[in-house]
Design an enzyme around this catalytic site. Structure first.
Site, short mmCIF file in Angstrom:
data_model
loop_
_atom_site.label_atom_id
_atom_site.label_comp_id
_atom_site.label_asym_id
_atom_site.label_seq_id
_atom_site.Cartn_x
_atom_site.Cartn_y
_atom_site.Cartn_z
N LEU A 1 0.98 -1.26 0.05
CA LEU A 1 -0.10 -0.03 0.01
C LEU A 1 0.97 1.15 0.17
CD1 LEU A 1 -2.60 -1.04 2.81
CD2 LEU A 1 -2.50 -1.54 0.46
N CYS A 2 0.63 2.16 -0.92
CA CYS A 2 1.48 3.62 -0.93
C CYS A 2 1.17 4.21 0.37
CB CYS A 2 0.94 4.27 -2.22
SG CYS A 2 1.81 6.04 -2.10
N VAL A 3 2.33 4.63 1.11
CA VAL A 3 2.05 5.04 2.48
C VAL A 3 1.47 6.46 2.44
CG1 VAL A 3 4.45 6.40 2.20
CG2 VAL A 3 3.45 5.90 4.58
#
Lengths: 124, 130, 97
Positions: free
Chosen positions: B77-79
């Site tokens: 998941l993109c932070v």
């Protein structure tokens, strides 16, 4: 065996700057690519050409200014910038109004050819 | 061939997230390798540990989690997208003093560099959105 | 040679932009709301056929929309394995949604 040579990446921006979170996300992806020294191009199509209007003032909205982000592209050596001239006419924008000035305006045939020049396309 | 996938949609909005999962399964079945699945923007909601699916619908979060574990595929998941959507692992929840971690343990959180790395490493990069 | 995937209904800008750029050497896979463009004799279907590209429909989405018997014969219906096979042949994907 994973391939390790650099791959070129075209980021296609099709949404207007402040109506969706995807717009800013797409530009951040492009900038990330340059920090890893990848060959990155950005194509503004459709409503995406609206990113190129100058004079964006986001103070009252409390969101980051996308025009400023685009103005910072040269600092990251992100200079392969392309835009759809059909979309430009559709939105009634004259080329001299749009920023940045080093953008290359493409007709439909040139856009089709551009898509074939990159190893990967990320479209937003 | 080596594939990476980019998922931009949540399991709750349209079919793209589920289509990506079924595509990933098909790619493995055809003998290819998936290097990474990167969830960006609303796609990060795919990692929601507390998402509850109606009983008569597919549990896409659970299916992705099982796929990642059984096929040893990284689900990232993109932070920045995740934080904005309240998707925090335990260390982010502690850092930002939030009540609970909200990300399913089969997903990890990382920056856009992981997406760029995936594009370096992969023969095919397939995007799912809408 | 590009695989275009379209997840947008016929009135969407995704459909409009996809049709503009499809080349005869490309393939188009309709999925999600995109499957409605395969309705036989629709304006959208005619426009797609005029591009000369190879045309595909994702089976589960087509079935969900009730279109399996209504789509134009110019489209080849594929499952997820068929989708994966297309990505083996076409080196780059352009996702329209």
């Amino acid at each position: 065996m994973p391939t390790t040579e650099k791959k070129s990446l075209l980021v296609v921006v099709r949404r207007s700057p402040y109506g969706s979170s995807l717009a800013r996300t797409s530009l951040e992806v492009a900038l990330s690519g340059t920090t890893f020294e990848q060959d990155v191009g950005v194509l503004f199509m459709g409503d995406g050409v609206l990113h190129l209007l100058p004079g964006q003032d986001t103070g009252a909205l409390g969101v980051r200014n996308i025009a400023k982000l685009i103005a910072s592209f040269p600092l990251y050596e992100l200079d392969s910038l392309f835009a759809d001239e059909t979309a430009l006419r559709h939105h009634g924008i004259a080329q001299h109004q749009a920023l940045p000035q080093n953008i290359e305006w493409l007709d439909t045939g040139a856009i089709a050819e551009l898509l074939t020049r990159y190893d990967h396309i990320m479209s937003f | 061939m080596i594939y990476s996938l980019l998922v931009l949609s949540s399991p709750c909005s349209g079919q793209a997230c589920a289509t990506a999962l079924h595509f990933a399964q098909a790619v493995i079945h055809r003998g290819h390798q998936i290097h990474r699945v990167f969830f960006l923007d609303d796609g990060t909601l795919t990692g929601a540990a507390s998402m509850v699916s109606p009983q008569d619908e597919a549990d896409t979060v659970r299916q992705w989690a099982d796929f990642g574990v059984h096929q040893s595929v990284e689900l990232v998941l993109c932070v920045s997208s995740a934080l904005k959507r309240g998707m925090l692992d335990q260390s982010e929840a502690d850092r930002y003093e939030k009540a609970a971690a909200t990300v399913h343990p089969s997903f990890e959180i990382a920056g856009l560099g992981q997406l760029i790395d995936a594009s370096f490493t992969s023969d095919r990069l397939i995007t799912f959105g809408g | 040679m590009i695989l275009h995937t379209l997840n947008g209904a016929p009135d969407s800008t995704a459909f409009r932009d996809c049709i503009r750029l499809l080349q005869t050497s490309d393939a188009l896979l309709l999925m999600g709301d995109g499957v409605y463009a395969a309705l036989s004799e629709s304006c959208a279907c005619l426009a797609i056929k005029n591009t000369g590209a190879e045309l595909y429909l994702l089976q589960p989405d087509t079935a969900a929309a009730g279109l399996l018997t209504l789509v134009d014969s110019a489209f080849t219906i594929v499952d997820y394995q068929g989708f994966a096979a297309l990505t083996e042949r076409y080196t780059t994907q352009q996702a329209w949604f």
